[in-house]
Design a protein around this motif. Sequence first.
Motif, mmCIF file in Angstrom:
data_model
loop_
_atom_site.group_PDB
_atom_site.id
_atom_site.type_symbol
_atom_site.label_atom_id
_atom_site.label_comp_id
_atom_site.label_asym_id
_atom_site.label_seq_id
_atom_site.Cartn_x
_atom_site.Cartn_y
_atom_site.Cartn_z
ATOM 1 N N ALA A 1 44.642 46.065 40.399
ATOM 2 C CA ALA A 1 44.504 44.612 40.283
ATOM 3 C C ALA A 1 45.739 43.932 40.873
ATOM 4 O O ALA A 1 46.789 44.553 41.046
ATOM 5 N N LEU B 1 43.930 48.236 34.502
ATOM 6 C CA LEU B 1 44.029 47.227 35.548
ATOM 7 C C LEU B 1 44.590 47.776 36.856
ATOM 8 O O LEU B 1 44.972 47.013 37.744
ATOM 9 N N SER C 1 42.412 40.210 37.467
ATOM 10 C CA SER C 1 41.360 41.208 37.603
ATOM 11 C C SER C 1 40.020 40.487 37.541
ATOM 12 O O SER C 1 39.644 39.957 36.489
#
Length: 127
Positions: free
Chosen positions: A65, A62, A84
């Motif tokens: 994000a 991630l 995300s």
Amino acid sequence: MTPDPLRAEEITSAWPLGGINALAVPGVESICCFKASGPRGLVTAEGAATPALEILAKLATLRGADVLHVGGGVPGLVLYPVASGFRVLLFTADLTTQPLKTAVKREDGRTRTLDMPAWSALTRPLS
């Protein structure tokens, strides 16, 4: 060097999540929590992943994000929501010796109850 006896326990995924949550502020570009391998590393001498590596690997997917803001809170409970695309993942950690229970109210008004075992870290989808 003596191996850390807690390395295989869930606490090793809970406390780095607490550190990452505390350091998710402007100006912090990187942190180092563990050695890569060896008696105190993310990977055991046998090549097995520790709980810490597992949660760090999830977070690494991630990278970039958005980390969302969470209001309120329970002492010892880490809530680290990451958006995300069209989904939100909630990383949670109980940094206490007791199970914790809390409710998270989403922006759409729905509430999600969280039951956290002591010294644990979990990941849950919120959307």
